[in-house]
Enzyme design. Structure first.
Site, PDB file in Angstrom:
ATOM      1  N   ARG A 320      48.069  34.443  29.672  1.00 47.85           N
ATOM      2  CA  ARG A 320      47.932  32.988  29.625  1.00 47.85           C
ATOM      3  C   ARG A 320      46.509  32.560  29.989  1.00 47.85           C
ATOM      4  NH1 ARG A 320      51.079  28.057  29.327  1.00 47.85           N
ATOM      5  NH2 ARG A 320      52.907  29.263  28.761  1.00 47.85           N
ATOM      6  N   GLU A 722      52.531  21.898  35.137  1.00 46.36           N
ATOM      7  CA  GLU A 722      51.330  22.686  35.342  1.00 46.36           C
ATOM      8  C   GLU A 722      50.023  22.052  34.885  1.00 46.36           C
ATOM      9  OE1 GLU A 722      53.466  25.822  33.239  1.00 46.36           O
ATOM     10  OE2 GLU A 722      52.680  27.204  34.737  1.00 46.36           O
TER      11      GLU A 722
END
Lengths: 773, 480
Positions: A320, A722
């Site tokens: 990620r 997030e």
């Protein structure tokens, strides 16, 4: 026709958190508040005191003999697998048997009548080890040729090397990006209660009850159906309870099973911080080619991470990081490589953003470098490099179809008066005072979905009781993010009943099985849809019932606020439900959802790992003291994209809180290991998360109310957990501008993070010394 | 008079008497485990997060003063004759939500909720003194409370709005003040209190003379004033501290006296109690004072304890040494006076004899140029990387005297003698200060640790001389 009324507390309204009153009165119970049955015992872990070594002997006699001690448990007591690796790699023992892999690794557990007795007993262990060389940090691991804990990833598109060589300008740099402890206010805890026939229930502060269940079953050698894991709420998670509670759950369950008594394991804050993983720290090496306008031609970067002794989630975390090493920018030619490095430190894990923020920091550093090299406002360079028509393919070959960054940034640039303020700051700094100021606007683009495609599924269970009250359960966990509130609002709107009718119950593996972690910002997207699916089933049954019972067409039955319209009649919801019950309609339904469109071919680095992107931008202004390095964020303006908000109050809270948490990561939260590999910042006395006085003095936060998710997400909302962390990069860049002012902005200060007062001062001193020399 | 074998206090609306109390028992464990008052949370067990904040009311002068306290490091024995109020007891005028609680709900100020009871209690304490606080007052009130979820913005909005829900005068806790104070007064019997569980004894002397007697009989005893450090010896270090002698309650050590020449502060005076007098006498300490811990630590911690524990990173010695502070050490009936800087012999070694105790601190009221600086990673509620105090006298264009002390630069709080010498006699000009700063290399060899590197410590210490010039250059020129 009666006056239009609507239900109270439906989707898109700013309802308070469902536990708000419980929170403020202290009456909302957390795991440690559950009444302990008579006979409850308490466990404590014994930790290693070296970073790496072969275990020669473990003398636990004094531990066993200590007052109140009932049992001491080691790896030898584990009836099933001595492994809690979340990815099945077999590299994560409950207790190691031959090698200590980091300073602070749990080696045994002691169980005593009281927690105090267990803690005192644990300190009496005598562990003898033959030390082995320990590799602690990223650079040491790179230098030593340390292995990866899990296969690395490379993303490539075009020909980065050729484009770099052909580029009019080219520069290289290295950036060190610090880690972060979760510092959830409620620490890890597991409370295991034996049941009949070898079963047990584990109350556990976990974001991933199904995985805790799996780990407990695996360690005890039980089928999953013998283990129930339950959690009503957590006192914060932030990724730190996605896998890291598995150890505590497994040990508490092991002890409870061995002793046939309830056992609670609640480490103190020091043990919690020492023995659980953190946000990965990274060292990024980048090489960028760009033209005279600052347009990026090519990027070649390697992102190396300290993963610790085992893989844990380091594979997807470092993946990620690469997925976000573009942040909002188009790289015509690109090669991005990860190095998930093995080190003799605690195994790093998920933390809000899951590597994405670290990748985005690198992208912003690259753009900042270009701006300094060309003497331009960094915002100008940012805007020139945004994704756009014909420039819309990511390094992982997914097209950016929903790009709203140009509009979002333009609006924020105007509303924050960015350009004029920047000019004023340049004037202020030109006076040459001790105080210097900086301002920066940085964007966010964050990919939403688990990159492990199979995780993108969810289940829900909705009951309508015959009094018309509704019971809601789903696989998501409540850690403060307001998930239970949002999903309840979705159900309220679907059934057209007031929110007060709906009670959300504790997440439990015996209600909804095989769930995914509440992570990746996906909680509301997945569980909201699953709950909606259950509501659709119930409504279909109720419509069929009403159509039959009152002999009307199905489309003559409608769910109106707190009542059901059947032809011309309006029946109160509870009376209607009672009728349905009497007619033997099934009033309970499960719901299920899986995210469409996504796929990911990791071997080739291509696919559509993300269903959509969430966007945002922040402008931060800072003032630094060039004598001490201390600073204050004087103002931050944020415009953030949550699609069509399910609950604007909760989403605003996620944005504000995420920003400040990200600011802490990038400023004062410094993890510091000594030369022996001992973490010396293991409690809030030494590890400094932001206080109220650290928040920006002026803090203007807005949601982009015009945004709607172009994908068919739950009520066109977007995930929010997030992405706001990344907004805090604006603070780093503002600090960088303030520092750079002492050398007239000729040199990019290349601040590493966290940008502590010490880093600010040493950068100022370094620039001044270079200027004098 | 015979000693009393139990502690007595009020817990919410009930009276409590306990005889089986160990020195190490904490108020938090008592609340959560013995009384199942689980609204009070344990976040860190070291007094840094504030999740365990409760109100402790104690008699002060004619009144009853409630303060926010970290229950995790507050020893149970030390709440003798206090009123402990937990979140379960907080009520609004109508018996429903307290105004702080209502405002917190209205403004979405809780997310995970774990820090929330502590924040509610901290704001309730603020509201008693300052019902309509501004943002700065709220920030100061929340220095001792961590929230990991909200970013504090909604908590600030709630704190600003709490006045909308009624005045503090209507709070049930306030309406019962006189009654509560009377109940506490009735508990005072002027006797020494001694309680124990097993071999672990806690003693609360009757007065300072009795303290001297207790210490003469138990020279090995641990003296506990505010427990903001000793608390951690127990909760973190698992140390046994018995016999523990508590002194925080001793009225004759809680006096603050000021005359023309001296400010005298008793050993049990807390930072909070001393704050006003310190700031009045030494205005330069006002900002410095607000950076010592948070409200909970300032309500418990004492100047005497900060000195007596000999920490190289305590905030008080570097601020007071330049002022010429002296300490009065007592053993039995004997007393001696020591310049503060001479108390610190080496790391962990202070000039105090078995059975002795620090009785008071006295600070000469002086003119001249003063400054006190604290440098830390996080501005508030952090331990110093470097702390410094300056006291210079300037006349006729030159520096006549200089007393400069640093914390965090050596194993003990220490004067910068070489820098002082380099400054005395020099013209009052920036180069004099910059030159003197260079002498710090001879004064100190700081270490690198998790708070700061050696090079940062030295760099910032030197830069503080420049900061002193920036702040005082003009004033010194006028004095000249």
């Amino acid at each position: 026709m009666r006056a239009t009324v609507s239900i109270r507390g439906g989707a898109h309204t700013p309802e308070p958190h469902e536990s708000a009153v419980g929170h403020v009165t202290g009456s909302a119970p957390y795991t440690d508040d559950i009444p302990e049955p008579v006979g409850t015992l308490h466990a404590c872990l014994g930790l290693s005191e070296i970073a790496h070594g072969r275990i020669v002997s473990m003398d636990l006699d004094a531990v066993r003999a200590a007052p109140g001690v009932v049992a001491v448990l080691t790896a030898a007591d584990i009836p099933g697998a001595n492994d809690i690796s979340p990815t099945g790699l077999g590299d994560d023992p409950v207790f190691p048997t031959d090698t200590v892999a980091y300073h602070g690794q749990p080696l045994f557990a002691v169980v005593a009548e009281t927690r105090d007795q267990a803690r005192r007993a644990a300190a009496l262990a005598r562990i003898a080890c033959d030390p082995l060389p320990a590799i602690l940090g990223v650079e040491a691991a790179l230098d030593a040729g340390a292995p990866d804990v899990t296969p690395p990833l490379t993303l490539a598109r075009g020909d980065a090397e050729a484009a770099l060589q052909a580029a009019p300008h080219r520069l290289q740099g290295r950036m060190r990006i610090g880690g972060q402890d979760h510092m959830y206010l409620e620490g890890q805890i597991a409370f295991a209660i034996p049941g009949e026939d070898g079963t047990l229930t584990v109350h556990c502060s976990t974001q991933h009850p199904a995985e805790a269940q799996q780990m407990v079953a695996q360690v005890l050698g039980l089928p999953f159906n013998a283990v129930t894991v339950q959690v009503r709420r957590m006192g914060g998670g932030f990724g730190g309870k996605e896998t890291q509670m598995n150890l505590f759950a497994a040990v508490a369950a092991l002890a409870a099973t061995r002793l046939d008594r309830p056992v609670k394991l609640r480490p103190d804050r020091d043990q919690d911080m020492i023995a659980t993983g953190k946000r990965h720290d990274f060292v990024a090496d980048y090489d960028v080619g760009f033209d005279a306008e600052g347009r990026i031609q090519a990027v070649d970067a390697r992102l190396a991470a300290r993963c610790g002794f085992s893989a844990d989630l380091s594979g997807p975390v470092t993946d990620r990081a690469l997925f976000h090493a573009d942040n909002g920018y188009f790289y015509p030619h690109v090669r991005l490589a990860s190095r998930p490095l093995k080190t003799n430190t605690v195994s790093n894990t998920a933390f809000r953003g899951f590597g994405g923020p670290q990748g985005a920091v690198v992208a912003e550093r690259i753009v900042e470098e270009i701006a300094f090299a060309l003497g331009e406002d960094p915002l100008t360079i940012r805007q020139r490099n945004f994704y756009g028509p014909g420039r819309d393919v990511t390094p992982y070959h997914q097209r950016v179809e929903d790009n709203i960054l140009p509009r979002l940034v333009a609006e924020l640039e105007a509303s924050s008066d960015y350009r004029a303020r920047r000019a004023a700051i340049l004037d202020f700094n030109a006076q040459g005072g001790v105080a210097r100021r900086g301002i920066a606007l940085t964007p966010v683009k964050f990919g939403i979905s688990f990159t492990a495609t199979w995780y993108n599924q969810a289940g829900a269970l909705v009951h309508i009781y015959k009094d018309g009250s509704v019971g809601l359960n789903h696989g998501g966990t409540e850690m403060g993010q307001g998930l239970f509130t949002k999903v309840a609002q979705v159900v309220a709107s679907a059934l057209q009943v007031d929110l007060a009718r709906i009670r959300v119950t504790a997440t439990a593996t015996d209600k909804v099985p095989n769930t995914s972690a509440t992570a990746a910002s996906s909680g509301a997207d997945l569980n909201g849809m699953a709950a909606l699916d259950a509501c659709r089933k119930l409504k279909a049954r109720l419509v069929a019932f009403a159509s039959d019972r009152w002999d009307v067409a199905a489309d003559a039955v409608a769910f109106a606020p707190n009542e059901v319209r059947v032809g011309d009649a309006a029946i109160p919801f509870d009376a209607f439900v009672k009728e349905a019950y009497m007619a033997r309609v099934a009033l309970s339904a499960t719901g299920f959802y899986k995210t469409p469109k996504i796929h990911w071919d990791r071997a080739n680095g291509q696919g559509r790992p993300f269903y959509y992107f969430a966007y945002g931008a922040a402008v931060s202004e800072v003032e630094i003291d060039t004598l001490a390095g201390e600073y204050q964020v004087t103002r931050t303006d944020i415009l953030h994209d949550v699609g069509r908000s399910l609950n604007p109050a909760i989403d605003l809270g996620q944005v504000e809180g995420g920003f400040v948490q990200g600011m802490g990561w990038l400023t004062t939260e410094e993890l510091w290991w000594d030369a022996d590999g001992r973490l010396r910042t293991h409690a809030p006395s030494t590890y400094k998360i932001p206080l109220a006085s650290d928040r920006p003095r002026r803090f203007n936060v807005a949601l982009a109310d015009w945004s709607e998710n172009r994908e068919m997400t739950i009520r066109r909302s977007k995930a929010v957990g997030e992405p706001p962390i990344i907004l805090a990069i604006s603070v780093v860049e503002a600090l960088s501008m303030a520092v750079a002012s002492v050398a007239d902005y000729r040199v990019c200060p290349r601040l590493d993070t966290p940008v502590t007062p010490e880093r600010v001062l040493m950068a100022v001193e370094g620039l001044r010394a270079a200027g004098d020399g | 008079m015979a000693q009393r074998g139990e502690i007595r206090f009020l817990l919410n609306d009930g009276a409590v008497a306990l005889d089986a109390v160990a020195a190490e028992d904490t108020l938090l464990d008592f609340l959560r485990i013995a009384r199942r008052l689980t609204g009070t949370k344990e976040g860190c067990a070291e007094g840094d997060c504030g999740a365990c904040t409760v109100l402790v009311g104690r008699l002060a002068g004619d009144g009853l003063r409630y303060e926010p306290v970290n229950a995790c490091i507050r020893f149970l024995a030390s709440v003798d004759r206090c009123h402990v109020v937990t979140v379960e007891h907080l009520r609004g005028a109508d018996g429903g939500l307290h105004p702080v609680q209502q405002a917190m709900v209205d403004h979405h100020a809780s997310q995970c909720g774990f820090c929330t009871p502590g924040i509610v209690m901290a704001l309730a304490a603020l509201r008693m003194d300052n019902p309509e606080p501004d943002a700065a007052a709220i920030d100061t009130a929340l220095q001792g409370n961590l929230c990991r979820c909200t970013g504090y913005a909604p908590i600030l909005r709630a704190a600003r709005a709490m006045a909308d829900h009624g005045s503090p005068g209507a709070d049930p806790l306030h309406l019962r003040r006189a009654e509560t104070a009377a109940r506490l007064r009735a508990m005072a019997d002027g006797r020494r209190v001694a309680v124990a569980r097993g071999a672990s004894q806690a003693i609360l002397p009757a007065d300072a003379d009795d303290l001297a007697a207790v210490l003469a009989a138990h020279p090995e005893a641990t003296i506990v004033a505010g427990a903001t450090d000793v608390g951690l010896w127990v909760t973190k270090g698992l140390r046994q501290i018995a016999p523990a002698v508590f002194i925080g309650h001793l009225d004759d050590l809680r006096r603050i006296e000021r005359d023309a020449d001296w400010l005298r502060i008793g050993a049990s005076v807390t930072y909070a109690e001393a704050g006003a007098a310190m700031a009045e006498t030494f205005p330069h300490l006002r900002r410095y004072w607000d950076r010592i811990g948070g409200p909970q630590v300032r309500a418990m911690g004492t100047l005497g304890g900060n000195i007596a524990n000999g920490s190289p990173i305590g905030d008080i010695p570097p601020a007071l040494i330049p002022l010429g502070a002296e300490i009065v050490l007592r053993a039995g009936d004997g007393r001696r006076v020591l310049p503060l800087e001479e108390f610190f012999i080496a790391y962990g070694k202070q000039d105090i004899r078995p059975g002795g105790f620090l009785e008071s601190i006295r600070i000469p009221v002086t003119g001249g140029l003063h400054a006190a600086y604290k440098i830390s990673k996080r501005r508030d509620e952090d331990i110093s990387a470097v702390a410094a105090g300056f006291h210079l006298e300037v006349s006729d264009g030159a520096v006549r005297s200089a007393r400069i002390a640093f914390g965090g630069m050596a194993p003990v709080p220490k004067r910068a003698r070489a820098a002082e010498a380099a400054l005395i006699g020099q013209p009052w000009a920036e180069p004099s200060l910059i030159g003197a700063a260079q002498a710090l290399d001879r004064d100190f060899t700081p270490i690198s640790d998790m708070r700061a590197s050696a090079v940062y410590r030295m760099t910032v210490a030197k830069n503080l001389f420049r900061r002193f010039w920036h702040e005082h250059g003009a004033a010194g020129a006028r004095a000249a």
